[in-house]
Write an enzyme that holds these catalytic residues in place. Sequence first.
Site, PDB file in Angstrom:
ATOM      1  N   ASP A 119       0.809  -1.224   0.000  1.00 45.12           N
ATOM      2  CA  ASP A 119       0.000   0.000   0.000  1.00 45.12           C
ATOM      3  C   ASP A 119       0.842   1.274   0.000  1.00 45.12           C
ATOM      4  OD1 ASP A 119       0.966  -0.371   2.569  1.00 45.12           O
ATOM      5  OD2 ASP A 119      -0.985  -0.661   3.493  1.00 45.12           O
TER       6      ASP A 119
ATOM      7  N   ASP B  10      -7.327  -2.171  14.166  1.00 44.94           N
ATOM      8  CA  ASP B  10      -8.717  -2.461  13.783  1.00 44.94           C
ATOM      9  C   ASP B  10      -8.808  -3.718  12.908  1.00 44.94           C
ATOM     10  OD1 ASP B  10      -7.691  -1.629  11.368  1.00 44.94           O
ATOM     11  OD2 ASP B  10      -9.036   0.074  11.103  1.00 44.94           O
TER      12      ASP B  10
ATOM     13  N   HIS C 243      -7.020  -4.477  10.195  1.00 38.37           N
ATOM     14  CA  HIS C 243      -6.785  -4.372   8.753  1.00 38.37           C
ATOM     15  C   HIS C 243      -5.474  -5.020   8.320  1.00 38.37           C
ATOM     16  CE1 HIS C 243      -4.886  -0.121   9.390  1.00 38.37           C
ATOM     17  NE2 HIS C 243      -3.907  -0.954   9.147  1.00 38.37           N
TER      18      HIS C 243
ATOM     19  N   GLU D 269      -9.670  -1.675   5.371  1.00 39.70           N
ATOM     20  CA  GLU D 269     -10.315  -1.292   6.628  1.00 39.70           C
ATOM     21  C   GLU D 269     -11.551  -2.145   6.909  1.00 39.70           C
ATOM     22  OE1 GLU D 269      -8.557   0.465   8.400  1.00 39.70           O
ATOM     23  OE2 GLU D 269      -8.381   2.575   7.837  1.00 39.70           O
TER      24      GLU D 269
HETATM   25  C1  GLP Z   1      -0.433   0.581   8.483  1.00 38.48           C
HETATM   26  C2  GLP Z   1      -0.117  -0.261   7.256  1.00 38.48           C
HETATM   27  C3  GLP Z   1      -0.297  -1.744   7.516  1.00 38.48           C
HETATM   28  C4  GLP Z   1       0.370  -2.108   8.820  1.00 38.48           C
HETATM   29  C5  GLP Z   1      -0.302  -1.380   9.947  1.00 38.48           C
HETATM   30  C6  GLP Z   1       0.286  -1.694  11.316  1.00 38.48           C
HETATM   31  O1  GLP Z   1      -1.739   1.015   8.546  1.00 38.48           O
HETATM   32  N1  GLP Z   1      -0.891   0.092   6.127  1.00 38.48           N
HETATM   33  O2  GLP Z   1       0.232  -2.482   6.436  1.00 38.48           O
HETATM   34  O3  GLP Z   1       0.285  -3.505   9.021  1.00 38.48           O
HETATM   35  O4  GLP Z   1      -0.145   0.010   9.722  1.00 38.48           O
HETATM   36  O5  GLP Z   1       1.365  -0.869  11.586  1.00 38.48           O
HETATM   37  P1  GLP Z   1       2.383  -1.056  12.778  1.00 38.48           P
HETATM   38  O6  GLP Z   1       3.187  -2.256  12.436  1.00 38.48           O
HETATM   39  O7  GLP Z   1       3.203   0.178  12.794  1.00 38.48           O
HETATM   40  O8  GLP Z   1       1.568  -1.255  13.996  1.00 38.48           O
END
Ligand code: GLP
Length: 259
Positions: A67, A136, A138, A143
């Site tokens: 993404d 959440d 995702h 989402e």
């Molecule tokens: C973002 C990314 C996800 C990632 C998530 C968790 O929203 N788009 O791909 O898994 O954050 O992030 P973190 O690892 O910093 O908790």
Amino acid sequence: MEVVICSSYEDMSRLAAKAVADVVRRKPNAVIGLATGSSPLGLYAELIRMHKEEGMDFSRVKTFNLDEYVGLAGDHEQSYRRFMNKNLFEGINIDIANTHVPDGLARDYARFCREYEEKIKAAGGVDVQVLGIGTDGHVGFNEPGDSLASRTHTVTLNEQTIKDNARFFEKESDVPLFACTMGVGTVLEARKCVLVANGKKKAKAVAAMIEGPISSMCTASALQMHNDTSVFLDEDAARDLKLADYYRWIQKHKPKAPK
Ligand code: GLP
């Protein structure tokens, strides 16, 4: 789903990196799907170490990131392109032309998304997909409420995700409202998935993903339908799992398990 509960973040990162490296060793021109966020940082550091100390070769590897924020140029401090260059690509011998991150500044997203899917297909599909999970539930930026059959598309980030990711920006209002993400359907086509999650903030989402119903309310729960997913957790992220003892029992007896 294979669930591996690890004693620490370092342990989690090392085991998850080994799962990715095993694919590259078997197939030197493997296609790797990549994720951003703080969770896979240790995994990427371990891949860099393997390259520097053990000669792990990435010269024929191709990558596709999950993404990107819409509106951020690749050289923006918080763009996922910049994150990947800094935290992985600059540390290994990958050809930067073989790395793909969705374009934060595409003029025509419908077309861009279609072409991103086509590029993944033309590369032979993703051999191993690295994933994190949002609080959440995702994966990528899929989402709650998003289709479990979705392909690469644009999304409107929800308030929780904007709050969670605000820590990387100067202020919350700097977090982009839109993103471009591989769909859950895209992720499910990867031959193998390796998901990492750590910290108690992830415990609820992790339990919903592994033991909850398959539901768009937790898009990561769609991984229950994937036949080769390994989830690497630290103790904090695993603390709401009902079957934690069973997952530990499976890992303990894994060396003797029938091949
Ligand atoms: C973002 C990314 C996800 C990632 C998530 C968790 O929203 N788009 O791909 O898994 O954050 O992030 P973190 O690892 O910093 O908790």
